[in-house]
Enzyme design. Structure first.
Site, short mmCIF file in Angstrom:
data_model
loop_
_atom_site.label_atom_id
_atom_site.label_comp_id
_atom_site.label_asym_id
_atom_site.label_seq_id
_atom_site.Cartn_x
_atom_site.Cartn_y
_atom_site.Cartn_z
N ARG A 105 -36.66 70.56 -43.58
CA ARG A 105 -36.48 70.90 -42.15
C ARG A 105 -34.98 70.93 -41.88
O ARG A 105 -34.29 69.94 -42.09
CB ARG A 105 -37.15 69.88 -41.24
CG ARG A 105 -36.80 70.07 -39.77
CD ARG A 105 -37.61 69.25 -38.81
NE ARG A 105 -38.93 69.81 -38.64
CZ ARG A 105 -39.74 69.54 -37.60
NH1 ARG A 105 -39.33 68.73 -36.64
NH2 ARG A 105 -40.93 70.09 -37.51
N HIS A 132 -41.33 78.62 -38.06
CA HIS A 132 -42.07 77.37 -38.26
C HIS A 132 -43.45 77.73 -38.83
O HIS A 132 -44.48 77.56 -38.20
CB HIS A 132 -42.20 76.64 -36.92
CG HIS A 132 -42.56 75.19 -37.05
ND1 HIS A 132 -42.68 74.55 -38.27
CD2 HIS A 132 -42.85 74.25 -36.11
CE1 HIS A 132 -43.00 73.28 -38.06
NE2 HIS A 132 -43.12 73.07 -36.76
N GLN A 135 -46.57 75.38 -38.96
CA GLN A 135 -47.22 75.19 -37.65
C GLN A 135 -48.20 76.33 -37.40
O GLN A 135 -49.30 76.13 -36.90
CB GLN A 135 -46.15 75.17 -36.55
CG GLN A 135 -46.72 75.02 -35.15
CD GLN A 135 -47.34 73.66 -34.89
OE1 GLN A 135 -46.72 72.64 -35.13
NE2 GLN A 135 -48.58 73.63 -34.42
N ASP A 216 -43.77 76.75 -25.84
CA ASP A 216 -42.97 75.86 -26.69
C ASP A 216 -41.86 75.31 -25.79
O ASP A 216 -41.61 75.85 -24.70
CB ASP A 216 -42.39 76.69 -27.86
CG ASP A 216 -41.56 75.85 -28.85
OD1 ASP A 216 -41.74 74.62 -28.88
OD2 ASP A 216 -40.73 76.45 -29.58
N CYS A 256 -47.23 73.57 -29.82
CA CYS A 256 -47.04 72.91 -31.13
C CYS A 256 -46.70 71.44 -30.97
O CYS A 256 -46.85 70.67 -31.91
CB CYS A 256 -45.98 73.64 -31.93
SG CYS A 256 -44.32 73.52 -31.24
N ARG A 284 -52.74 70.50 -38.51
CA ARG A 284 -51.57 70.50 -39.39
C ARG A 284 -51.94 69.82 -40.71
O ARG A 284 -51.58 70.28 -41.78
CB ARG A 284 -50.41 69.71 -38.74
CG ARG A 284 -49.86 70.28 -37.44
CD ARG A 284 -49.07 71.53 -37.66
NE ARG A 284 -48.00 71.35 -38.61
CZ ARG A 284 -46.75 70.99 -38.31
NH1 ARG A 284 -46.40 70.82 -37.06
NH2 ARG A 284 -45.82 70.86 -39.25
#
Ligand code: CP
Ligand code: NVA
Length: 308
Positions: A105, A132, A135, A216, A256, A284
């Site tokens: 990340r 991402h 996700q 988001d 998310c 996830r």
């Protein structure tokens, strides 16, 4: 030996592989619900290198590999020798000697690509400024679980159309053939809208009749200095009960997480009957288990005989 596979963007897997992974994720979810213990990744080690905070990505990957019989090792960017100038390439080559895959990340997507180029172990994007994808594996699994299909559904993404999440939803729309409407102010519209994506400056126009409403955070990690400007510009794009009333009656709400309640989404909507955010977060785990199995066991060399 087969070439290692990275997962930096959704398009790094074929559509067939995506279908296979979603199927496997559903099976793994079901098996866990019935208390079945799987050991498909016994003996495997996953390394996590995180240069930004995380709750879900870090813990769901650690849980995924652990529950499949393997183990996880992790280091934060500031604790690693990269903070004192060791190169990404040297780090990648060394960590590849310890681990069977690396989740990274970071900020710039170019850092992720640089790490992936040097690593001999598969590299998974744990979130970059541009994408991402892990996700989205969980998000698409959730859409299919809740609506029975992905192709043909109408999805509205409201808020910061320049975010990594918006970019990954756009990539998903192009690959999986659903209709994505982005509702965002001009300053926060995506730079290059893709196939299957329409952009509306009105949040209501984007949400009208949608089957899924997604948002988001307005201020992504690393953008904290711009927060006041972002909140001002994005205020009319808050997902609240009034905006949701324009969506289809049975629309689901996705995020998310982490959610900034009172900014991009109201608390009553996050906790409301249309919200699927917790299932989305749970998925996830299952989606990433399927991904890890796929990347770590593909064409694994089968020893002719076990060592004595
Ligand atoms: N959604 C997500 O990636 O959450 P974290 O930042 O907690 O990992
Ligand atoms: N756009 C957000 C996603 C967090 C999971 C960020 O990058 O901070």
């Amino acid at each position: 030996m087969a070439e290692k596979r990275d997962f930096l963007r959704l398009g790094d897997l074929s559509l067939g592989e995506h279908r296979e992974l979603r199927h496997r994720a559903r099976v793994l979810k079901e098996r866990r619900a019935h208390g079945v213990v799987d050991t498909s990744l016994a003996g495997k080690t996953l390394a996590l290198i995180f240069e930004k905070p995380s709750t879900r990505t870090k813990l769901s990957f650690e849980a995924a590999i652990t529950q499949l019989g393997g183990g996880a090792i992790s280091i934060g960017g500031a604790d690693s020798q990269m903070s004192r100038g060791e190169t990404l390439a040297d780090t990648a080559r060394v960590v590849s000697r310890y681990a069977d895959a690396i989740v990274f990340r970071t900020f710039g997507h170019d850092r992720l690509e640089e790490l992936a180029r040097a690593a001999t172990a598969p590299v998974i994007n744990g979130l970059s400024d541009q994408a991402h994808p892990v996700q989205l594996l969980a998000d698409l699994m959730t859409v299919e679980e809740k609506l029975g299909k992905i192709s043909g559904v109408a999805i509205a993404f409201v808020g910061d159309g320049t975010s990594n999440m918006a970019a990954s939803w756009m990539e998903a729309a192009a690959l999986f053939d659903f209709d994505l409407r982005i509702g965002a102010p001009a300053a926060y519209t995506p730079p290059t809208p893709m196939k299957s994506v329409t952009v509306a400056e009105s949040a209501h126009d984007a949400v009208k009749g949608a089957d899924v409403v997604v948002t988001d955070v307005w201020t992504s990690m690393g953008q904290e200095k711009e927060s006041a400007d972002r909140v001002r510009a994005l205020r009319p794009y808050q997902v609240n009960r009034e905006l949701l009333s324009f969506a289809s009656k049975n629309a689901i709400v996705m995020h998310c997480l982490p959610a900034h309640r009172g900014e991009e989404i109201t608390g009553d909507v996050v906790d409301g009957p249309q919200s699927v955010v917790l299932d989305e977060a749970e998925n996830r785990l299952h989606a990433q288990k399927a991904l890890l199995e796929h990347l770590l066991t593909q064409d694994a060399p089968k020893p002719a005989r076990y060592p004595k």
